[in-house]
Motif scaffolding. Structure first.
Motif, mmCIF file in Angstrom:
data_model
loop_
_atom_site.group_PDB
_atom_site.id
_atom_site.type_symbol
_atom_site.label_atom_id
_atom_site.label_comp_id
_atom_site.label_asym_id
_atom_site.label_seq_id
_atom_site.Cartn_x
_atom_site.Cartn_y
_atom_site.Cartn_z
ATOM 1 N N GLN A 242 -13.229 -6.161 0.625
ATOM 2 C CA GLN A 242 -12.186 -5.580 -0.208
ATOM 3 C C GLN A 242 -12.721 -5.411 -1.611
ATOM 4 O O GLN A 242 -13.147 -6.371 -2.252
ATOM 5 N N SER B 212 0.839 -1.200 0.000
ATOM 6 C CA SER B 212 0.000 0.000 0.000
ATOM 7 C C SER B 212 0.872 1.247 0.000
ATOM 8 O O SER B 212 1.866 1.336 0.707
ATOM 9 N N ASN C 217 -0.259 4.097 0.873
ATOM 10 C CA ASN C 217 -0.893 5.067 1.750
ATOM 11 C C ASN C 217 0.085 5.708 2.719
ATOM 12 O O ASN C 217 0.156 6.914 2.867
ATOM 13 N N THR D 223 -6.198 0.699 -1.951
ATOM 14 C CA THR D 223 -5.683 -0.516 -1.322
ATOM 15 C C THR D 223 -6.002 -0.592 0.166
ATOM 16 O O THR D 223 -5.808 -1.628 0.779
ATOM 17 N N CYS D 224 -6.427 0.512 0.763
ATOM 18 C CA CYS D 224 -6.652 0.424 2.201
ATOM 19 C C CYS D 224 -7.998 1.008 2.621
ATOM 20 O O CYS D 224 -8.216 1.306 3.789
ATOM 21 N N THR D 225 -8.908 1.208 1.694
ATOM 22 C CA THR D 225 -10.219 1.716 2.068
ATOM 23 C C THR D 225 -11.291 0.700 1.677
ATOM 24 O O THR D 225 -11.434 0.374 0.508
ATOM 25 N N ARG E 139 -10.776 0.644 7.424
ATOM 26 C CA ARG E 139 -9.352 0.776 7.184
ATOM 27 C C ARG E 139 -8.689 -0.587 7.173
ATOM 28 O O ARG E 139 -8.550 -1.219 8.198
ATOM 29 N N LEU E 140 -8.254 -0.984 6.012
ATOM 30 C CA LEU E 140 -7.604 -2.283 5.900
ATOM 31 C C LEU E 140 -6.222 -2.258 6.544
ATOM 32 O O LEU E 140 -5.644 -3.279 6.843
ATOM 33 N N ASP E 141 -5.648 -1.059 6.766
ATOM 34 C CA ASP E 141 -4.281 -0.995 7.287
ATOM 35 C C ASP E 141 -4.201 -0.762 8.792
ATOM 36 O O ASP E 141 -3.155 -0.905 9.389
ATOM 37 N N ASP E 142 -5.289 -0.352 9.428
ATOM 38 C CA ASP E 142 -5.232 -0.031 10.850
ATOM 39 C C ASP E 142 -5.461 -1.237 11.753
ATOM 40 O O ASP E 142 -5.327 -1.153 12.956
ATOM 41 N N THR F 104 -6.384 -3.751 -6.975
ATOM 42 C CA THR F 104 -6.641 -4.803 -5.988
ATOM 43 C C THR F 104 -7.436 -5.927 -6.658
ATOM 44 O O THR F 104 -8.605 -6.134 -6.347
#
Ligand SMILES: Nc1nc2c(ncn2[C@@H]2O[C@H](COP(=O)(O)OP(=O)(O)O)[C@@H](O)[C@H]2O)c(=O)[nH]1
Lengths: 306, 428
Positions: free
Chosen positions: A228, A114, A116, A256-258, A287-290, A234
């Motif tokens: 996703q 990502s 981001n 990629t992260c929303t 948030r896919l990254d949090d 993606t």
């Protein structure tokens, strides 16, 4: 704002928040010599533009709009961003993470990592390029634990770092935006707003939003409680089960992260109804990254993230 | 609209919780958030997991107000944190200030924007030195409403006599401090008694629940200073030569800190003392007949007079005794916030409303011992000290006494070598 208010009327909570945010923007304009407003095309920054209009019209904004583009944004959002800036007649500066990658200042670990978190690098490069002494951002304190303690005027050193242990005390409405050369201030006019406040304001002001905020059909894959979206950046992997679902985005950012949420809400009123009764916080749902850890946002902010 | 969307909008209340460590502050806030359904499911799962990891039997609601990583590791809260919730009628901002001895500065910070303070007392312990200190600070920083919450009533068998004794103790010393508006409530934050729902074991208590009190406490401006105060933040001069309407446009932008003004009213600009009349009051293209407290708007005047950021617009007929004081010397109560002590030999920068000036320390009257409330002589001031002090100013400020107007009576002290905010002052 209602003109029917009489003496000793309490401002409604939205009027109060609006007034505070206008006040904060004008303080940035009054205290800083070269500020910028970060505008992504997302709902929070759309609210920020309306607040800036209320703060400075009939004059021009005393700052340009700046977007740090990861190159992985939804096309609808990018088109919206450009159109809105043009309608307002304000200057829009776009800098992209891809340029930082070409320069070699952003190096991805893997091609599909990502981008981001790498926005920080491009943002700092942009700040340096234009010599901004303040960046106005649309972050809210309710979004995330690390933000709950960040100041409205948040000091960053010359590396863009936030030091949670060493923040300037912030009392009353007396904000301190003084910096030495190379340092800067991140100012957050909507710190005190919640997600529900933002939606209520969007409805009250009849603000236009990119279409992906409203329920639409989209191919998605279920991944650990999150959805996703299936897109060019993606794509589905072998073994993924792709479903066509009615979804909407609660925040829009890097693809990629929303993650979108399942929803039938196709009007702002319907979204408010859903938000008021929702059981998952905005970041948790989207948030896919949090997800990795509680403290991941704090870590990124220390590195210069917004 | 749904049940939670505000039908009657009763504005926004900012309040502060204070107590000694373990009085139940975090539990109380957690309970408020939980019972008003502000805690969202994923947050709850996260704190359930943490509670289990720490080997706790029940979900520890106090984990909700835990903050940053480093602090989590130390297991303490060390700075001011803000939390939000709404009841549908009103939106709330809670400032959570820690109870440690050395954190006077955090409490002063949290108190500066609060309109109500909840002072927690452990029913087993009664009024402590810390209770006195918190109450003094809440009073010093001018919080208009004080609510004393006697918590952990479940641990004293919900005994009314114990509650009454604590209440009387508190009233005795509140009178000495000059605290007027105090309310009392018995609670069990742990069990949720009297927070949102009444508690059966507390049925001898006839008063409102904690949430009822919050819902009905007046929001700031409705009881504040009536005198019009408008510090100018920004001057709008579009100078569009092609648009006749905007060619000579000069809008004075700012927020009404107190009082009201209407179109046609005569105003005076401070410090210049020039006079004019209000020609228009604008908010985003709309003209309003009058400007109300806490509104951010733009004022247009009949006459072309020179006004810039830092000037203050007041009502002309207020006369000298009602008008803000224009002064090059201020006496104040000062809370020192920095680890670097105040050095009376040095010059500092003072920021008050939208104005800034260099300042020199005139003299330190005394330092207040925050525990005994005794006045002590002082040469310097260290972090968390509270002192009576005077400053000489390079430029005049337009001030009111803090006790009468929090917006025009407050100032911060900035160290211009570091640009840090090092002091918080309240003008006498
Ligand atoms: N029995 C009882 N325990 C309480 C009550 N309120 C808080 N506690 C407990 O007291 C301890 C300290 O509470 P906490 O909220 O962390 O205190 P803080 O340090 O003031 O934030 C925790 O173990 C709580 O569960 C109460 O009303 N009754």
């Amino acid at each position: 704002m209602s003109t029917a208010l009489s003496s000793h009327t309490t401002l409604s909570h939205l009027d109060w928040l609006e007034s505070e945010s206008i006040y904060i923007m004008r303080e940035v304009a009054g205290q800083c010599s070269n500020p910028a407003l970060l505008f992504s095309g997302g709902k929070d920054s759309i609210v920020m533009l309306r607040l800036a209009e209320k703060a400075f019209r009939p004059g021009r904004f005393p700052f340009p709009l700046v977007h740090v583009d990861t190159g992985h944004n939804y096309q609808e959002v990018i088109e919206f961003r450009d159109r809105r800036a043009a309608e307002l007649g304000e200057r829009l500066i776009v800098r992209s993470v891809e340029d930082s990658m070409k320069r070699g200042t952003v190096v991805l670990k893997t091609a599909d990592e990502s981008r981001n978190k790498h926005q920080s690098v491009t943002l700092l490069e942009t700040i340096e390029e234009f010599g901004f002494d303040a960046c106005i951002g649309g972050a809210r304190l309710d979004e995330e634990k690390a933000r709950a303690k960040e100041r409205i005027f948040s000091f960053r050193d010359e590396f863009g770092q936030w030091d949670p242990k060493n923040q300037r005390p912030e009392l009353w409405d007396l904000y301190n935006a003084r910096v030495h050369k190379g340092e800067n201030i991140r100012a957050f006019p909507i710190s005190n707003w919640t997600e529900l406040d933002v939606w209520q304001y969007i409805e009250r002001e009849k603000l236009e939003l990119p279409s992906i905020y409203f329920a639409h059909k989209r191919p998605v894959i279920r991944k650990g409680g999150l959805l996703q979206p299936v897109t060019d950046v993606t794509p589905a992997q072998p073994g993924d089960v792709v479903e066509e679902m009615r979804v909407r985005f609660r925040t829009v950012g890097d693809i990629t992260c929303t993650a979108p949420v399942e929803s039938d809400a196709d009007t702002v009123a319907a979204i408010i109804a859903e938000t008021a009764t929702t059981t998952i916080t905005e970041r948790g749902a989207t948030r896919l990254d949090d997800q990795t850890s509680d403290a991941s946002m704090e870590q990124r902010k220390k590195e210069g993230y917004f | 609209m749904t049940a939670q969307a505000p039908l009657i909008d009763n504005g926004l209340l900012r309040f502060l919780t204070c107590g000694s460590v373990d009085d139940g502050k975090s539990t109380l806030i957690g309970r408020l958030l939980y019972d008003t359904k502000t805690i969202l499911a994923d947050t709850l799962v996260a704190i359930e997991r943490t509670s289990q990891r720490r080997g706790l039997a029940a979900v520890d609601l106090s984990l909700l107000t835990d903050g940053l990583q480093a602090e989590r590791e130390q297991g303490i809260t060390i700075d001011v944190a803000y939390r939000y919730f709404t009841t549908g009628r009103r939106k709330y901002i809670i400032a959570d200030a820690p109870g440690h001895e050395q954190y006077t500065r955090n409490m002063v910070t949290a108190a500066s924007t609060a309109n109500l303070a909840i002072i927690l007392i452990d029913a087993r312990k009664g009024v402590l030195t810390q209770t006195r200190r918190h109450s003094y600070l809440a009073h010093l920083v001018g919080i208009p409403h004080i609510l004393v919450a006697v918590n952990k009533m479940d641990l004293v068998d919900y005994d009314q006599a114990i509650y009454e004794r604590i209440r009387q103790d508190y009233l005795d010393f509140a009178a000495q401090l000059g605290i007027e508006d105090v309310k009392f409530i018995p609670l069990s934050a742990l069990n949720g008694d009297n927070i949102v729902e009444r508690g059966e074991p507390l049925n001898w208590y006839q008063g409102p629940t904690l949430l009822d009190i919050l819902e009905n406490t007046p929001a700031a401006h409705s009881e504040r200073d009536e005198r019009f105060r408008f510090p100018v933040q920004y001057v709008c001069r579009p100078q569009k030569s092609d648009d006749p309407a905007l060619h000579d446009y000069r809008g004075f932008m700012g927020r009404v800190e107190s009082g009201e003004i209407a179109v046609g009213d005569e105003i005076m600009v401070l410090p210049s003392q020039r006079r004019s009349r209000i020609k228009d009051i604008q908010l985003y293209g709309q003209s309003l007949p009058r400007a109300l407290p806490e509104q951010s708007l733009t004022l247009l005047l009949e006459d072309e007079i020179d006004i810039s950021r830092g000037d203050m617009i007041v009502r002309a007929e207020d006369g000298s005794e009602k008008s803000a004081r224009v002064t090059r010397q201020i006496d104040a109560m000062l809370c020192w916030l920095s680890e670097t002590p105040l050095d009376p030999q040095r010059k500092y920068v003072i920021r008050q409303t939208t104005r800034e000036t260099k300042a020199a320390v005139g003299g330190i009257g005394y330092r207040l011992d925050i525990n005994s409330l005794q006045q002590m002589p002082a040469e310097r001031l260290a972090m968390n000290d509270i002192a009576r002090i005077s400053f000489r100013l390079a430029q005049p400020l337009c001030v009111d006494a803090y006790a009468e107007n929090r917006a025009t009576g407050a100032f911060i002290v900035i160290d211009d070598s570091t640009n840090n905010t090092v002091g918080a002052g309240m003008i006498l």
